[in-house]
Design an enzyme around this catalytic site. Structure first.
Site, PDB file in Angstrom:
ATOM      1  N   LYS A  71      45.137  34.414  61.579  1.00  0.00           N
ATOM      2  CA  LYS A  71      44.208  33.349  61.995  1.00  0.00           C
ATOM      3  C   LYS A  71      44.879  31.978  62.095  1.00  0.00           C
ATOM      4  CE  LYS A  71      39.862  35.340  60.344  1.00  0.00           C
ATOM      5  NZ  LYS A  71      38.637  35.135  59.583  1.00  0.00           N
ATOM      6  N   ASP A 107      33.898  31.746  62.796  1.00  0.00           N
ATOM      7  CA  ASP A 107      33.469  32.046  61.419  1.00  0.00           C
ATOM      8  C   ASP A 107      32.597  30.894  60.920  1.00  0.00           C
ATOM      9  OD1 ASP A 107      34.707  34.481  61.039  1.00  0.00           O
ATOM     10  OD2 ASP A 107      36.560  33.604  60.266  1.00  0.00           O
ATOM     11  N   ASN A 155      38.978  27.371  42.801  1.00  0.00           N
ATOM     12  CA  ASN A 155      39.889  28.465  43.147  1.00  0.00           C
ATOM     13  C   ASN A 155      40.840  28.766  42.001  1.00  0.00           C
ATOM     14  OD1 ASN A 155      40.624  30.367  45.154  1.00  0.00           O
ATOM     15  ND2 ASN A 155      42.548  29.261  45.471  1.00  0.00           N
ATOM     16  N   GLY A 254      26.884  38.272  53.539  1.00  0.00           N
ATOM     17  CA  GLY A 254      27.519  37.634  54.691  1.00  0.00           C
ATOM     18  C   GLY A 254      27.360  38.403  55.998  1.00  0.00           C
TER      19      GLY A 254
HETATM   20  P1  NAP Z   1      41.874  34.876  51.975  1.00  0.00           P
HETATM   21  O1  NAP Z   1      42.240  33.775  52.905  1.00  0.00           O
HETATM   22  O2  NAP Z   1      42.860  35.934  51.696  1.00  0.00           O
HETATM   23  O3  NAP Z   1      41.411  34.210  50.556  1.00  0.00           O
HETATM   24  C1  NAP Z   1      41.104  34.993  49.465  1.00  0.00           C
HETATM   25  C2  NAP Z   1      40.478  34.152  48.355  1.00  0.00           C
HETATM   26  O4  NAP Z   1      40.068  35.045  47.304  1.00  0.00           O
HETATM   27  C3  NAP Z   1      41.461  33.165  47.746  1.00  0.00           C
HETATM   28  O5  NAP Z   1      40.755  32.000  47.382  1.00  0.00           O
HETATM   29  C4  NAP Z   1      41.956  33.908  46.489  1.00  0.00           C
HETATM   30  O6  NAP Z   1      42.377  33.068  45.441  1.00  0.00           O
HETATM   31  C5  NAP Z   1      40.649  34.603  46.078  1.00  0.00           C
HETATM   32  N1  NAP Z   1      40.923  35.745  45.205  1.00  0.00           N
HETATM   33  C6  NAP Z   1      41.449  36.946  45.561  1.00  0.00           C
HETATM   34  N2  NAP Z   1      41.523  37.754  44.473  1.00  0.00           N
HETATM   35  C7  NAP Z   1      41.028  37.032  43.426  1.00  0.00           C
HETATM   36  C8  NAP Z   1      40.833  37.326  42.045  1.00  0.00           C
HETATM   37  N3  NAP Z   1      41.140  38.511  41.539  1.00  0.00           N
HETATM   38  N4  NAP Z   1      40.291  36.359  41.259  1.00  0.00           N
HETATM   39  C9  NAP Z   1      39.953  35.162  41.775  1.00  0.00           C
HETATM   40  N5  NAP Z   1      40.103  34.824  43.079  1.00  0.00           N
HETATM   41  C10 NAP Z   1      40.642  35.745  43.891  1.00  0.00           C
HETATM   42  O7  NAP Z   1      40.566  35.642  52.484  1.00  0.00           O
HETATM   43  P2  NAP Z   1      39.391  35.046  53.428  1.00  0.00           P
HETATM   44  O8  NAP Z   1      39.683  35.371  54.829  1.00  0.00           O
HETATM   45  O9  NAP Z   1      39.128  33.646  53.048  1.00  0.00           O
HETATM   46  O10 NAP Z   1      38.160  35.983  52.967  1.00  0.00           O
HETATM   47  C11 NAP Z   1      37.488  35.790  51.744  1.00  0.00           C
HETATM   48  C12 NAP Z   1      36.245  36.681  51.690  1.00  0.00           C
HETATM   49  O11 NAP Z   1      35.325  36.294  52.697  1.00  0.00           O
HETATM   50  C13 NAP Z   1      36.596  38.148  51.930  1.00  0.00           C
HETATM   51  O12 NAP Z   1      35.905  38.916  50.985  1.00  0.00           O
HETATM   52  C14 NAP Z   1      36.101  38.413  53.321  1.00  0.00           C
HETATM   53  O13 NAP Z   1      35.633  39.737  53.441  1.00  0.00           O
HETATM   54  C15 NAP Z   1      34.939  37.430  53.450  1.00  0.00           C
HETATM   55  N6  NAP Z   1      34.718  37.015  54.858  1.00  0.00           N
HETATM   56  C16 NAP Z   1      33.534  37.296  55.427  1.00  0.00           C
HETATM   57  C17 NAP Z   1      33.293  36.937  56.726  1.00  0.00           C
HETATM   58  C18 NAP Z   1      31.963  37.265  57.359  1.00  0.00           C
HETATM   59  O14 NAP Z   1      31.844  37.216  58.588  1.00  0.00           O
HETATM   60  N7  NAP Z   1      30.937  37.552  56.597  1.00  0.00           N
HETATM   61  C19 NAP Z   1      34.270  36.271  57.482  1.00  0.00           C
HETATM   62  C20 NAP Z   1      35.498  35.984  56.861  1.00  0.00           C
HETATM   63  C21 NAP Z   1      35.717  36.373  55.549  1.00  0.00           C
HETATM   64  P3  NAP Z   1      43.932  32.565  45.374  1.00  0.00           P
HETATM   65  O15 NAP Z   1      44.042  31.486  46.396  1.00  0.00           O
HETATM   66  O16 NAP Z   1      44.080  32.055  43.971  1.00  0.00           O
HETATM   67  O17 NAP Z   1      44.783  33.757  45.684  1.00  0.00           O
END
Ligand code: NAP
Length: 458
Positions: A71, A107, A155, A254
């Site tokens: 992205k 998004d 975070n 979501g």
């Molecule tokens: P991303 O950029 O990889 O970010 C992941 C986030 O999760 C980071 O803040 C990370 O913290 C945190 N995280 C991961 N494992 C963790 C743990 N064990 N404890 C605490 N924090 C943790 O992913 P993203 O694209 O932002 O997506 C995030 C979520 O949103 C996903 O579940 C995705 O499925 C959902 N989403 C939904 C939609 C929709 O259309 N509904 C669209 C996009 C995303 P760190 O920075 O500390 O690693």
């Protein structure tokens, strides 16, 4: 879906893309509008991203979605990037223009349309965003744009939260966003303005198959929540949502964000405006793709097992009778478990069993024991697994169906009918609460009941 010499291609690039639901959205929309377009996912390596974008343009691919991990990196291959997407720092939609693709972040628009559709107010509110990845950035931008008074970004890695807060404050020229370490959430109570926070859950914690986790487990935190929105939609009801609900807060998943990010992309690709009625039709399809299991609950003799087997036959899905499953796993009958270890031990076993099944079952019809959904904890697990359907019946019908059954203690002894009636009255409200749909079974044959369920959930 037929293709011919005039079919236009839409698609998705990312890695992995195998489990994406986007084809459901776009191919459904093309079907509804009669557009000769097909949407296809393309698994794309980081090293070939530039080739993929240039190749797509050369082939005349009308539009692309972009998902993790591209992205951010995809921006360097675009002719133009929309202002919002640039401020967010991520592009998830490419639209064909003269000379190359223009990038957008739908998004953010998807989340905006989701909260509008649920009537969630952001202007003047205090907001918490859990997470600081790409989705959290989109949520932060949306909240700033909608006029949130204060935005706490929490975070695990605080530097990432700080970067988002700084970028947003600079872009919008006001200092509403603040970063916090996730573990510092207890400080929020002292900071609260007393109205409750709108909370966006934007971490990956709680995503299937690890659906029984929440990024904050502490019930005290959830007392601060007025509305909780989990960006995760699989499972359909996440642990974060259950914790919000237990604390009396409204909560949403979501799935509408996913719907509207797709709808917005489709509008950009085709230069159209999609009506709420059409978006709702697509939503029903998505819901069915996510909520794959059907769980039948009700009093003994309501037909859960018989109807379940018939439903499985009609739909081609697998069938599991939870009691039979437990007997198989334990190597003895439910009655023997009751006799040897007592009811509490059996109830504990039921909860453990459905928790395990919730991690592995998809496209399965389940029938449960009559007592299983009466525990709130179990009802929550069942709803997170799929559609819960309550099969309603009457004492007379139960006695008729179970005539000659000598295995059930309730049917032995004196005044059976009033004891059955009393228990049914006691349980009916709890079954209604646990279920999403109720189906009357009295005087109807099994196939007819199964067909009504198919109409409701398939
Ligand atoms: P991303 O950029 O990889 O970010 C992941 C986030 O999760 C980071 O803040 C990370 O913290 C945190 N995280 C991961 N494992 C963790 C743990 N064990 N404890 C605490 N924090 C943790 O992913 P993203 O694209 O932002 O997506 C995030 C979520 O949103 C996903 O579940 C995705 O499925 C959902 N989403 C939904 C939609 C929709 O259309 N509904 C669209 C996009 C995303 P760190 O920075 O500390 O690693």
């Amino acid at each position: 879906m037929k293709t011919d010499g005039e079919t236009r291609l839409l698609g998705l690039i990312g890695k992995p893309v195998r489990h994406t639901l986007s084809p459901v959205i776009h191919n459904e929309l093309s079907g509804l509008y009669g557009y000769n377009e097909v949407y296809v996912p393309f698994e794309t390596d980081k090293e070939r991203l530039g080739d993929a974008v240039r190749g797509a343009y050369a082939l005349g691919i009308l539009g692309l979605n972009v998902t993790v991990p591209h992205k951010n990196d995809v921006m360097e291959y675009l002719i133009e990037v929309d202002e919002g997407a640039r401020a967010i720092g991520a592009v998830n939609t490419l639209v064909m223009t003269d000379g190359g693709y223009k990038g957008y972040n739908t998004d953010m628009m998807g989340l905006l349309r989701e909260i509008d559709s649920y009537g969630i107010e952001i202007s003047g509110k205090w907001v918490i965003i859990l997470g600081a990845g790409g989705a959290a950035r989109a949520a932060a931008y949306m909240c700033m744009e909608k006029g949130a008074e204060r935005i706490y970004i929490l975070n695990r890695t605080i530097q990432k939260a700080q970067r988002i807060a700084d970028d947003m404050n600079e872009h919008f020229q006001r200092s509403a966003a603040r970063a916090m370490s996730l573990s510092d959430y207890p400080q929020l109570e002292a900071d609260s303005n007393g109205d409750g926070f709108v909370v966006f859950q934007a971490t990956q914690v709680g995503l299937a198959p690890d659906g029984d986790a929440a990024v904050i487990e502490d019930a005290d935190f959830y007392r601060l929540v007025s509305v909780g929105v989990d960006l995760i939609y699989n499972p359909y009801e996440t642990r974060f949502m259950r914790l919000c609900k237990a604390a009396g807060a409204d909560c949403y998943n979501g799935l509408r964000m996913l719907l509207y990010q797709g709808v917005t992309a489709y509008e950009l690709w085709n230069g159209i405006k999609i009506s709420d009625a059409v978006a709702d039709m697509v939503y029903r399809k998505l819901e069915k793709a996510v909520r794959r299991n059907v769980i039948l609950i009700g009093f003994m003799g309501s037909g859960k097992t018989t109807v379940g087997r018939n439903l499985a036959e009609l739909t081609g899905e697998d069938f599991i009778d939870v009691d039979e499953y437990i007997e198989e796993q334990q190597g003895c009958t439910v009655q023997e478990i009751f006799d040897r270890y007592g009811e509490d031990a059996f109830r504990k076993l039921e909860t453990e069993t459905i928790s395990r099944l919730s991690e592995t079952c998809s496209s399965v019809i389940l029938s449960t024991g009559g007592g299983l959904p009466l525990r709130r904890e179990n009802a929550d697990i069942l709803r997170s697994m799929g559609y819960v359907v309550y099969l309603k019946t009457t004492p007379d019908e139960v006695l008729k169906r179970l005539a000659g059954d000598t295995t059930r203690p309730l049917l032995k002894g004196y005044d059976v009918k009033s004891r059955v009636s009393e228990l049914m009255v006691k349980r009916a409200g709890r079954y209604e609460t646990a279920a999403e749909y109720s189906v009357d079974t009295v005087g109807r044959d099994v196939c007819d009941i199964a067909k009504s369920i198919i109409k409701l959930v398939f």
